[in-house]
Design a protein around this motif. Structure first.
Motif, PDB file in Angstrom:
ATOM      1  N   VAL A  25       0.866  -1.164   0.000  1.00  0.00           N
ATOM      2  CA  VAL A  25       0.000   0.000   0.000  1.00  0.00           C
ATOM      3  C   VAL A  25       0.911   1.225   0.000  1.00  0.00           C
ATOM      4  N   TYR A  26       0.736   2.085  -0.969  1.00  0.00           N
ATOM      5  CA  TYR A  26       1.538   3.304  -1.048  1.00  0.00           C
ATOM      6  C   TYR A  26       0.823   4.416  -0.289  1.00  0.00           C
ATOM      7  N   LEU A  27       1.566   5.086   0.583  1.00  0.00           N
ATOM      8  CA  LEU A  27       1.017   6.154   1.413  1.00  0.00           C
ATOM      9  C   LEU A  27       1.863   7.413   1.259  1.00  0.00           C
ATOM     10  N   THR A  28       1.229   8.537   1.481  1.00  0.00           N
ATOM     11  CA  THR A  28       1.919   9.822   1.448  1.00  0.00           C
ATOM     12  C   THR A  28       1.376  10.705   2.560  1.00  0.00           C
ATOM     13  N   ASP A  29       2.188  11.664   2.959  1.00  0.00           N
ATOM     14  CA  ASP A  29       1.717  12.640   3.941  1.00  0.00           C
ATOM     15  C   ASP A  29       1.224  13.910   3.255  1.00  0.00           C
ATOM     16  N   LYS A  30       1.206  13.896   1.928  1.00  0.00           N
ATOM     17  CA  LYS A  30       0.771  15.065   1.154  1.00  0.00           C
ATOM     18  C   LYS A  30      -0.545  14.770   0.442  1.00  0.00           C
ATOM     19  N   LEU A  31      -1.587  15.485   0.811  1.00  0.00           N
ATOM     20  CA  LEU A  31      -2.890  15.315   0.189  1.00  0.00           C
ATOM     21  C   LEU A  31      -2.805  15.536  -1.317  1.00  0.00           C
ATOM     22  N   LYS A  32      -2.043  16.530  -1.740  1.00  0.00           N
ATOM     23  CA  LYS A  32      -1.905  16.841  -3.165  1.00  0.00           C
ATOM     24  C   LYS A  32      -1.349  15.635  -3.933  1.00  0.00           C
ATOM     25  N   MET A  33      -0.367  14.965  -3.364  1.00  0.00           N
ATOM     26  CA  MET A  33       0.220  13.802  -4.039  1.00  0.00           C
ATOM     27  C   MET A  33      -0.788  12.665  -4.125  1.00  0.00           C
TER      28      MET A  33
END
Length: 124
Positions: A25-33
């Motif tokens: 599962v790919y996660l980011t801390d940036k909503l835009k990304m």
């Protein structure tokens, strides 16, 4: 953390949790990304907000390090100097997910994020 996906997958995610068979599962801390990835990969893109309670399952997103920045900027129509990309230098330690999050704003989660840790969603 955020994860971009499709509206069609929401019911299953809220029943069984967030996971990808034979992958991560790919996660980011940036909503835009998360929005960019959702729009790239889904007809009806949505972004999930998730809580990670087991950080031992987080790992650097080496694919983001390996993908040339110019290709990403073209694909997502975001300037190369956009802070979204962080400072792409490569992982200092292959197990250091915090550096991955800082440098490329993305990590992988090895496992299933349970439904109780899916905090909400919105259209991308």
């Amino acid at each position: 953390m955020f994860h971009g996906t499709s509206e069609e997958k929401l019911k299953k995610i809220f029943e069984e949790g967030l996971f990808v068979a034979d992958s991560f599962v790919y996660l980011t801390d940036k909503l835009k990304m998360a929005r960019l990835f959702a729009k790239q990969n889904a007809e009806k893109p949505v972004v999930l907000r998730v809580r990670v309670t087991d950080t031992s399952r987080l790992h650097p997103d080496l694919n983001m390090y390996d993908t040339p920045t110019k290709e990403l900027t073209k694909r997502y129509r975001v300037g190369i100097d956009d802070p979204l990309w962080g400072s792409v230098r490569g992982p200092h330690d292959p197990s250091d997910w915090k550096t991955s999050l800082k440098e490329v704003n993305s990590v992988i989660y090895d496992g299933r994020i349970p439904p109780k840790d899916i905090l909400g969603w919105d259209y991308a």
